[in-house]
Structures are given as structure tokens and as C-alpha cells.
Scaffold this motif. Structure first.
Motif, PDB file in Angstrom:
ATOM      1  N   ASN A 287     -53.660   9.571 -18.648  1.00 11.55           N
ATOM      2  CA  ASN A 287     -54.875   9.431 -17.833  1.00 11.55           C
ATOM      3  C   ASN A 287     -55.334   7.980 -17.867  1.00 11.55           C
ATOM      4  O   ASN A 287     -56.174   7.601 -18.672  1.00 11.55           O
ATOM      5  CB  ASN A 287     -55.999  10.330 -18.356  1.00 11.55           C
ATOM      6  CG  ASN A 287     -55.627  11.786 -18.328  1.00 11.55           C
ATOM      7  OD1 ASN A 287     -55.164  12.304 -17.321  1.00 11.55           O
ATOM      8  ND2 ASN A 287     -55.794  12.466 -19.452  1.00 11.55           N
TER       9      ASN A 287
ATOM     10  N   TYR B 205     -60.246  12.547  -9.441  1.00 16.98           N
ATOM     11  CA  TYR B 205     -59.250  12.272 -10.478  1.00 16.98           C
ATOM     12  C   TYR B 205     -59.513  13.157 -11.698  1.00 16.98           C
ATOM     13  O   TYR B 205     -58.592  13.782 -12.247  1.00 16.98           O
ATOM     14  CB  TYR B 205     -59.335  10.794 -10.857  1.00 16.98           C
ATOM     15  CG  TYR B 205     -58.300  10.314 -11.842  1.00 16.98           C
ATOM     16  CD1 TYR B 205     -57.120   9.734 -11.408  1.00 16.98           C
ATOM     17  CD2 TYR B 205     -58.515  10.425 -13.212  1.00 16.98           C
ATOM     18  CE1 TYR B 205     -56.171   9.278 -12.314  1.00 16.98           C
ATOM     19  CE2 TYR B 205     -57.573   9.974 -14.123  1.00 16.98           C
ATOM     20  CZ  TYR B 205     -56.412   9.398 -13.665  1.00 16.98           C
ATOM     21  OH  TYR B 205     -55.475   8.951 -14.570  1.00 16.98           O
ATOM     22  N   ARG B 206     -60.780  13.217 -12.135  1.00 15.08           N
ATOM     23  CA  ARG B 206     -61.116  14.010 -13.316  1.00 15.08           C
ATOM     24  C   ARG B 206     -60.879  15.500 -13.057  1.00 15.08           C
ATOM     25  O   ARG B 206     -60.326  16.208 -13.901  1.00 15.08           O
ATOM     26  CB  ARG B 206     -62.579  13.770 -13.732  1.00 15.08           C
ATOM     27  CG  ARG B 206     -62.864  12.358 -14.174  1.00 15.08           C
ATOM     28  CD  ARG B 206     -64.040  12.271 -15.118  1.00 15.08           C
ATOM     29  NE  ARG B 206     -65.313  12.647 -14.546  1.00 15.08           N
ATOM     30  CZ  ARG B 206     -66.201  11.808 -14.032  1.00 15.08           C
ATOM     31  NH1 ARG B 206     -65.916  10.512 -13.979  1.00 15.08           N
ATOM     32  NH2 ARG B 206     -67.353  12.229 -13.581  1.00 15.08           N
TER      33      ARG B 206
ATOM     34  N   GLN C 200     -58.884  16.926 -10.832  1.00 13.52           N
ATOM     35  CA  GLN C 200     -57.464  17.236 -10.645  1.00 13.52           C
ATOM     36  C   GLN C 200     -56.726  17.352 -11.970  1.00 13.52           C
ATOM     37  O   GLN C 200     -55.756  18.096 -12.092  1.00 13.52           O
ATOM     38  CB  GLN C 200     -56.820  16.151  -9.774  1.00 13.52           C
ATOM     39  CG  GLN C 200     -55.477  16.541  -9.194  1.00 13.52           C
ATOM     40  CD  GLN C 200     -54.989  15.513  -8.179  1.00 13.52           C
ATOM     41  OE1 GLN C 200     -55.122  14.310  -8.377  1.00 13.52           O
ATOM     42  NE2 GLN C 200     -54.447  15.983  -7.074  1.00 13.52           N
ATOM     43  N   ARG C 201     -57.217  16.651 -13.001  1.00 17.08           N
ATOM     44  CA  ARG C 201     -56.553  16.667 -14.309  1.00 17.08           C
ATOM     45  C   ARG C 201     -57.257  17.574 -15.315  1.00 17.08           C
ATOM     46  O   ARG C 201     -56.950  17.535 -16.504  1.00 17.08           O
ATOM     47  CB  ARG C 201     -56.479  15.233 -14.856  1.00 17.08           C
ATOM     48  CG  ARG C 201     -55.417  14.431 -14.169  1.00 17.08           C
ATOM     49  CD  ARG C 201     -55.664  12.939 -14.271  1.00 17.08           C
ATOM     50  NE  ARG C 201     -54.583  12.234 -13.600  1.00 17.08           N
ATOM     51  CZ  ARG C 201     -54.445  12.158 -12.280  1.00 17.08           C
ATOM     52  NH1 ARG C 201     -55.343  12.735 -11.478  1.00 17.08           N
ATOM     53  NH2 ARG C 201     -53.445  11.504 -11.725  1.00 17.08           N
TER      54      ARG C 201
ATOM     55  N   GLU D 137     -49.048   9.100 -11.648  1.00 18.01           N
ATOM     56  CA  GLU D 137     -49.772  10.149 -12.369  1.00 18.01           C
ATOM     57  C   GLU D 137     -49.923  11.418 -11.530  1.00 18.01           C
ATOM     58  O   GLU D 137     -49.993  12.522 -12.059  1.00 18.01           O
ATOM     59  CB  GLU D 137     -51.148   9.641 -12.794  1.00 18.01           C
ATOM     60  CG  GLU D 137     -51.087   8.629 -13.909  1.00 18.01           C
ATOM     61  CD  GLU D 137     -52.454   8.221 -14.412  1.00 18.01           C
ATOM     62  OE1 GLU D 137     -52.502   7.488 -15.402  1.00 18.01           O
ATOM     63  OE2 GLU D 137     -53.466   8.625 -13.820  1.00 18.01           O
ATOM     64  N   THR D 138     -49.986  11.234 -10.209  1.00 18.72           N
ATOM     65  CA  THR D 138     -50.149  12.380  -9.319  1.00 18.72           C
ATOM     66  C   THR D 138     -48.796  12.906  -8.860  1.00 18.72           C
ATOM     67  O   THR D 138     -48.721  13.877  -8.118  1.00 18.72           O
ATOM     68  CB  THR D 138     -51.016  11.966  -8.095  1.00 18.72           C
ATOM     69  OG1 THR D 138     -52.114  11.174  -8.558  1.00 18.72           O
ATOM     70  CG2 THR D 138     -51.590  13.174  -7.387  1.00 18.72           C
TER      71      THR D 138
END
Length: 863
Positions: free
Chosen positions: A400, A443-444, A446-447, A787-788
Motif C-alpha cells: 500500500n 484507494y483505501r 478498494q484495499r 498495485e491495482t
């Protein structure tokens, strides 16, 4: 009147009222238990709802019983998580409940600071009052700073001391809101169910003197519990304590100041000494964690000092300050936004409330003591340019990176101290507000990080570089990665690493710069370029420079040619070569005397000194982290062809590696190929099925007016949301120029959150519109792709080895108007094609540097 369960106490304070928060100051948890028992028993007798919040290590206050609802909470999950759960419990239980909290002093074991306990009370107490509850809290006497007790006293309705003198127990009300009697604020001796005021001076002096002596360490009580921990650490060093004891204290301090992440925590405990942790604390404003970015910078410097001989002579020292993560929450609490913050944490408010909170965070005020510490930073740096960098708890973690999600702000830092303070405070607020940006929130979420504590710490650094007249900038700046997945040539060794390098400030290295191309340096062959021809070299090189203009008090971008013509930089031969062809052509046209240079950045790699050093830096850090790493750095040239490296950042690098070998198709029919290319792709070996192709026509896009280009970006975002799960509907997004550009003339200006669900992304060069892809390896954009898990390719249709077959779309029905009827006017521009029946597939081979997108099941009928 509501009863405490103790008749005499009810008479002293004239009973409790709906909304009362009662804080008991105690010497022993048994004293609190003796008060809680009668209170709960009386409430149960009156058929009231009793809620027990259990989180401390002390003996439980209430045994499980009918009528008592018990909640087990974990304070070590963090302030926000803990406070959010308490808030949710209060909301769920509704009006009129009776609450018993474990002793708040036990929260110090989890949060290590009085500040956070005060903040917790300030946000929880008013909510309990609002819902007309009655609540018991307790604090251990002399365990908290005077200031923290003052904050709690100001917020609560009742503050009552409980103490023993000899064998007698005394109850002494210090604050009873909206109630008064002549003896109310005297000490009262408790005898079972009765309370007797101490009215004679002899006994009053005796009792209060005894209590005063017990709390005689007044100087220490002016300090937060946090400060006392570090004073004890200093005492430990002076006392020549055992190695084991010191090692234990190192671990303790790392857990409260460095990180919660187990991998990084282990690294920190191995590398930082107790003296170094005390030094870090001395440059810390406030309390809490220093955040991911700061941890990475400090850890990397320490590791390299151990592993590279002479590192201190090769590296530039730093004098950074750190703004602790607790200040972020205190800013929210101080400005009374916590209720809004809680709404934003909910499912419905996650995005909707964020915009309101973001706007408020830009215009809040800081507590006076924090303003004073900010002023000290300003005084320390004087008028030297500085950068304030985000350093959140989750940032720069394993997997992350949060690359580019939060703000980092350069300050030229010019003007009067008052002006410089205003600029500094505004920058801090802007970075805090960036936690509510859509990209960061997406972003937060999705993870699966949206429910975790995400406090924003800050790293304040002196800008590395030198003055060139009134401009300030480093000679070189860039990004380095220890594993290079962008191997554009078979001879490149990916394990040697790669640099993405620019002249001037590193902003042009970490961002996708408009119309500019940073220098890509494969450390296994540093002079090898992705572009071989001289015309390519002119085009695909850096033409603009980011720097700080101290006269204009701003970060600015200037053409490299301006630096040449105004003689702002004296050592051009270190970074550039004369462009004799252009000079000759200009001379023939009558423009004699002007010098033209190409910013090649070849010279620093003419010998192996810098190359070998960067290889050593990257391999040493990767070895220590047991993981590929990414660094940010500057290089400043010193006398006699020397240089100094300033390491600004280090974080674990998410990579996919080469992946398993893919058997590429031998001779697919031309009509089956959507596109193919050699090189210019990122993402390793893949064989990815594609069900949807979203295609933006480059020629038609160029003809759009500006507002329509932005509308296209929003439409792409809506289509992206329709995809939802790429495993169920893998989508390929193709369009002109650069996805995610801020300049619509260079590509479609989407935010990353508007393309984050696609499986593959293709940028198409369109020379007539000057729409050119930019191979973004090393940028924040690239990190997002990795990352994605989004495959990336750039297509240059003018190159002979590249095929782009737009005729492939002809037999397939465009679904756009059906999916987006309100935007039907863009049907000729945007195509959405269902390729699921054709088995459309993207395949790539990193070693052969080939990528192809083709169908293995030709379907000639329209679908």
C-alpha cells in the motif's frame, strides 16, 4: 433525580441528572469498583439499560448479569477505530442508557499519550450528554498532565476525587455542573451508605495536605505521559542498564512512535538505537506515530550507514522535523468536526460527507500550543525552502504505497515570519484535507483499508539543492527501483534496478509530466535508451525544469532553454550536450549566437561511480527489507566532479515480476488482431481474457471543445463503475495520449478512481493531435497500475512494427448508447464493445518484448 446508588452521595451532589458524565479520580481501581457497583445495582432495580464497556487490563468492574450489556473493545486497534466503535455503540443503544467505562488511564498502554485520552473524552462526553445518558468514567490520580485533566474538567458535568487518609475513605466533588449547596465542594467522609462533610479546619487541612503530598511531583504532571516515557528512556541510558532492558525499551518506543506494521516494526527495532529514538522524539511536534514516509526515510539512511562504507561522506545530512499523527485527530476534535468525521466513516457518508469535511479542513484553526511549535519550525529553517510531505500511518507500507494520493507541498518560505507561518499552516491544512480526496478514499476502500485508522503525520524537510540566482533546485532528482520490470531491451538485467531521473526538482520524476520525458536509466546499461534515433532523443527528453523561485515565492516550471539563455546554470556539460544540428540550422536562418543543448543526463553515468553506488544502495535496501524497494533521492554535484546523494524516501515496491512464460500466437490472421507492438508495455508476461473493449477515437477526441473533453473523462468514470469486478467483466480501455493527464489536450483527464476497475489500459499515439503516451515507470501513476494489477501498453501506430486495427470493431455493435443514453451524442467518439464471444485476449512476452491483443474465436456475425 437519578441516584448514584449511595444515599449520602445523592444528598451531597443533589443527585445525578440525565446527560451527566461523572469522572472519578481514584488511587486504586477498587475505589472505582465500590462506586460502580451501587450505581449499576440501582439502575437495574429501576429497570434501566446498563452498558459496560470493557477494554482495560484491570479487574472487571461488573460481572455478567441479566440487564447488563457488555462490549469488549480493543484500544490497541487505534484511537479512531476505538472511538468509532464507542460512537456506534452509543448510537445503537440510544437515549437514556446508563454507561460504565473501564478506567481511562488504561488507554495509555495503547495510545501512550494523554492528548488522545483528552480527545477521546472531548468527542464522547458531549454525545453521551446529547442522548441524555448517565455515564461513569475514572482516571488514576497523578497519572495525567494537569492540562489533560483541565480539558476533561472543562468537558464533563461532574469531576469527583476519591481518596483514603488512614483507614477512612473520602469523596470530594471538584465540579458539579448546575448544582450547588454550602457543603457540596468540601471533602466528605464515606461510611457505607452515608457521606459526612469535613467542616472543621483541622481535619480539612490534614486530609488535603495528605493528598497534596501524594501528588507532589507537580513538574512531572505538567508533562504528557508521552514525555515522561522518553524521560524514563533517558534515565535508562544514564543508569547503564542492561542490553536486554534497553532492547525492551527500544521495542516499546518503536511501537508507539515508529509503526504498527509488524515487518517495519521488526526492521526499526533491529536498526534504531535508544539514543536515535530519543533524537527522533526531540524533533517531533506533538505525539503519536511519525508515519510511513518518515519511517522509510530514516530507516533507509540507517541501513545504508551500516552497509555502505563511507556513506556519511557520500550522503547529504538531514535536519527534518516530524509532525506526529495525533495532531491530525486533535485538529479535527479542536474544530468540533468529529461528528462529521464519524458520519464520513459510515457507508452512506463515505464519499458524500468527505467533500464537506475536506472543505472544512482547509479553514480550521490549530490549538495554541501547536501553533507555537509550528512557529519554532519556521524560525529554525528561516527563509530556506522547505517541503511538507504527507506521512500517513498506512502510507509507504508493504503493498500500500498510497503513491500520489495525498498532498506534499513545496514552500519557497519567503517573507516575514508571520507570512511564512500562514503559508506553513495553510500547507498543513491542505495535506490534512487531502485525506478526503476521492482518489485516496477509493484507494483505501478498494484495499479494505477504509475502516482502519488513517492518521496523517507530516514530514517537514529542507529542500535539497542550491541557489542559481533567485532560483533554487537540486542538480538531479529522481526515483529508483531495485527491480526493473520495464526491460525494453533483451540485454537489460531487471535485477540491477532502474532510475527515473530529471534535472531540477523531483516532481517531474514522480508525476506524469505534460509533454516531457524524464531520463530512464537501466542500471545494468545506463547509457542505453528506449529511443535510439537522434530525433527521438530530442523529442523524448526533458524540456522543462521544476524549481523554486524565491523572488516570486513559488514553485514554478521554466523551459530548460531559459536556464541556458539566462546563464542560470554554470555546469551544463555535466547534464547536457550541445545540439549542433539545431544551432547550425538556426545560424543558417540568421539566428546566430544562441546556444542549444539537449538535456541527456548522460554525463553522470559516463563512469561507473554513480551507477555502481545506486546499484549498491538499491540492493542493500532490498536485502534489508527482504522485498523490492523504491527510493526518491536528489544528487548534488560537489567540487572536483564529486557528488552528494540525499535520500528522501524509501518504501516497499509492489512488483509483479516477469510472470510465467506465455506461448505467444505464431500467425494470427490480420483480421483477428486488434493491436500488436514490440516493447512499450508494463506488467510482465500475461495472458488476459477481455470481455469489454472501451475505445475513445483519437481523431474525434482532438476535435472536441474543452468542456466536452472533461465530460468524456466523467463518462469513462461511469463506465468504469459499471465494470465493478474485473474478474467477472475484464475490460480493456483504449484512448489517445495519456490517461490521467491534467491537460485535456494531451489525453483524457480522468482521475485514477475513474479507471481503477479495468484489466488493461492502452495509450495510443496520435501525432496529428500531438497526443503521445508516456511510459510512466517509476511514477505514482505506474505504482497505481501495479498495485491495482492493471496491464499497460503504449501504441505508436506510425512505427512499422505496430499494428492498430480499428476495423476490428466494425462488425460488433457499439453498446455505448444503450449503456449511457443520457450521453448518446458521444456515440461516434466512445465505443463499448462486447468481445466475450470472440475470446479476445491480450498476451505479452517480456523477454521477446512482444504484446498482442487478438481474438481466438472469430465471430463474423454482429453481436
Amino acid at each position: 433525580m437519578i441516584s448514584t446508588g449511595i444515599k449520602g452521595l445523592d444528598e451531597v451532589i443533589t443527585g445525578l441528572r440525565a446527560g451527566d458524565n461523572v469522572v472519578w479520580q481514584i488511587d486504586d481501581i477498587k475505589d472505582y469498583s465500590d462506586l460502580v457497583g451501587p450505581f449499576a445495582a440501582k439502575a437495574l432495580q429501576e429497570k434501566k439499560k446498563v452498558i459496560y464497556l470493557r477494554f482495560a487490563g484491570h479487574k472487571e468492574l461488573l460481572k455478567p448479569a441479566r440487564g447488563i450489556t457488555r462490549y469488549e473493545l480493543n484500544a490497541h486497534a487505534g484511537f479512531e477505530s476505538f472511538t468509532t466503535k464507542v460512537n456506534n455503540i452509543i448510537t445503537q443503544e440510544g437515549e437514556g442508557a446508563y454507561y460504565v467505562f473501564d478506567c481511562l488511564s488504561d488507554l495509555l498502554a495503547a495510545w501512550a499519550t494523554d492528548l488522545m485520552i483528552g480527545d477521546f473524552f472531548m468527542v464522547t462526553c458531549p454525545y453521551l450528554y446529547e442522548l441524555k445518558t448517565v455515564t461513569y468514567f475514572s482516571l488514576l490520580r497523578n497519572n495525567h498532565s494537569f492540562k489533560s485533566i483541565a480539558r476533561i474538567r472543562e468537558t464533563t458535568q461532574l469531576l469527583i476525587d476519591v481518596y483514603h487518609c488512614g483507614s477512612a475513605c473520602y469523596i470530594h466533588p471538584l465540579k458539579v455542573w448546575n448544582r450547588y449547596s454550602p457543603t457540596m465542594f468540601l471533602p466528605h467522609q464515606r461510611k457505607n451508605n452515608a457521606c459526612f462533610p469535613v467542616t472543621d479546619s483541622v481535619n480539612a487541612v490534614k486530609i488535603l495536605s495528605y493528598i497534596g503530598e501524594k501528588g507532589a511531583e507537580g513538574a512531572k504532571r505538567n508533562l504528557d505521559y508521552w514525555d515522561r516515557l522518553f524521560i524514563e528512556a533517558e534515565d535508562l541510558l544514564r543508569s547503564s542498564a542492561s542490553k536486554e532492558k534497553i532492547k525492551g525499551r527500544v521495542g516499546d518506543l518503536c511501537r508507539i512512535m515508529i509503526t504498527k506494521n509488524k515487518k517495519l516494526l521488526s526492521l526499526a527495532a533491529q536498526n534504531f538505537s535508544l539514543e536515535e529514538l530519543i533524537e527522533i522524539k526531540s524533533r517531533l511536534i506533538g505525539t503519536g506515530f511519525i508515519g510511513g514516509k518518515t519511517v522509510g526515510m530514516l530507516l533507509a539512511r540507517k541501513i545504508l550507514a551500516k552497509k555502505i562504507p563511507g556513506w556519511q561522506e557520500l550522503s547529504e545530512p538531514h535536519d527534518s522535523f516530524y509532525i506526529g499523527s495525533d495532531i491530525f485527530y486533535s485538529y479535527i476534535v479542536h474544530n468540533r468536526w468529529w461528528k462529521l468525521h464519524m458520519q464520513q466513516k459510515g457507508r452512506e457518508g463515505y464519499f458524500n460527507v468527505a467533500s464537506t469535511l475536506r472543505e472544512k479542513m482547509l479553514y480550521g484553526t490549530f490549538p495554541e500550543e501547536i501553533m507555537e511549535r509550528f512557529q519554532q519550525i519556521i524560525e529554525y529553517f528561516g527563509s530556506s525552502p522547505i517541503i511538507i510531505r504527507s506521512s500517513s500511518l498506512l502510507e509507504d507500507d508493504f503493498g500500500n504505497a498510497f503513491a500520489g494520493k495525498y498532498e506534499s507541498i513545496f514552500l519557497a518560505n519567503q517573507g516575514s515570519p508571520e507570512q511564512r507561518y500562514i503559508q506553513f499552516a495553510e500547507a498543513v491544512k491542505k495535506i490534512y484535507a487531502s485525506t478526503m480526496n476521492e482518489d485516496a478514499l477509493t484507494y483505501r476502500k478498494q484495499r479494505g483499508l477504509d475502516k482502519l485508522d488513517e492518521q496523517m503525520a507530516l514530514l517537514v524537510q529542507r529542500v535539497s539543492g542550491a541557489y542559481h540566482k533567485h532560483y533554487f533546485f537540486p542538480d538531479l532528482a529522481g526515483v529508483g527501483v531495485s527491480y526493473n520490470t520495464y526491460v525494453w531491451n533483451n540485454d537489460i538485467d531487471p535485477e540491477a534496478g532502474m532510475l527515473r531521473l530529471v534535472f531540477g526538482l523531483g516532481t517531474r520524476a514522480v508525476n506524469r509530466v505534460e509533454g516531457d520525458y524524464p531520463r530512464m536509466v537501466a542500471l545494468s546499461d545506463p547509457l542505453l535508451r528506449p529511443y535510439a534515433e537522434k530525433d527521438d532523443l530530442r523529442k523524448y527528453s526533458q524540456h522543462e525544469v521544476d524549481l523554486i523561485d524565491t523572488k516570486g515565492n513559488a514553485l514554478v516550471t521554466v523551459p530548460f532553454q531559459k536556464i541556458i539563455s539566462e546563464k542560470l546554470y554554470k555546469e551544463l556539460e555535466r547534464i547536457a550536450v550541445r545540439d549542433y544540428e539545431v544551432m547550425r540550422a538556426r545560424s543558417e536562418n540568421g539566428a546566430q549566437g544562441r546556444e542549444f543543448w539537449m538535456l541527456t543526463l548522460d554525463n553522470p553515468f559516463g563512469s561507473n561511480i554513480l551507477t555502481d553506488l545506486f546499484k549498491k544502495i538499491l540492493s542493500s535496501l532490498e536485502e534489508a527489507y527482504h522485498y523490492p524497494v523504491e527510493i526518491e533521492f536528489t544528487v548534488n554535484f560537489a567540487q572536483a566532479k564529486g557528488f552528494r546523494i540525499n535520500l528522501l524516501q524509501c518504501r516497499p515496491l509492489q512488483t509483479r515480476g516477469l510472470g510465467p512464460k506465455v506461448d505467444m500466437p505464431r500467425h494470427p490472421g490480420p483480421e483477428d488482431i486488434l493491436f500488436k507492438s514490440e516493447g512499450y508495455f508494463l506488467g510482465g508476461n500475461i495472458s488476459q481474457k477481455i470481455d469489454w473493449v472501451i475505445y475513445v477515437d483519437p481523431e474525434k477526441y482532438c476535435k472536441l471543445i474543452l468542456s466536452d473533453k472533461y465530460e468524456v473523462a466523467r463518462i469513462i468514470g461511469k463506465l468504469n463503475r459499471m465494470v465493478k469486478k474485473r474478474d467477472e467483466l475484464p475490460a480493456l480501455l483504449m484512448g489517445p495520449g495519456r490517461w490521467g493527464t491534467t491537460t485535456p489536450s494531451l489525453g483524457v483527464p480522468v482521475k485514477f478512481a475513474e479507471i481503477n476497475n479495468v484489466a488493461a489500459l492502452v495509450e495510443i499515439a496520435f501525432s496529428e493531435g500531438n497526443l503521445m503516451p508516456e511510459l510512466s515507470f517509476g511514477t505514482h501513476f505506474f505504482q497505481d497500475l501495479v498495485e491495482t494489477n492493471i496491464f499497460y501498453a503504449a501504441l505508436f501506430p506510425d512505427k512499422k512494427e505496430v499494428v492498430l486495427n480499428t476495423g476490428w470493431f466494425a462488425p460488433i455493435k457499439n453498446l455505448f448508447a444503450t449503456l449511457m443514453p443520457e450521453s448518446a451524442k458521444f456515440e461516434e467518439l466512445i465505443g463499448v464493445y462486447d468481445a466475450s464471444s470472440r475470446d479476445l485476449r491480450i498476451m505479452s512476452d517480456v523477454v521477446a518484448q512482444r504484446v498482442i491483443c487478438f481474438q481466438t474465436n472469430p465471430a463474423h456475425s454482429s453481436s
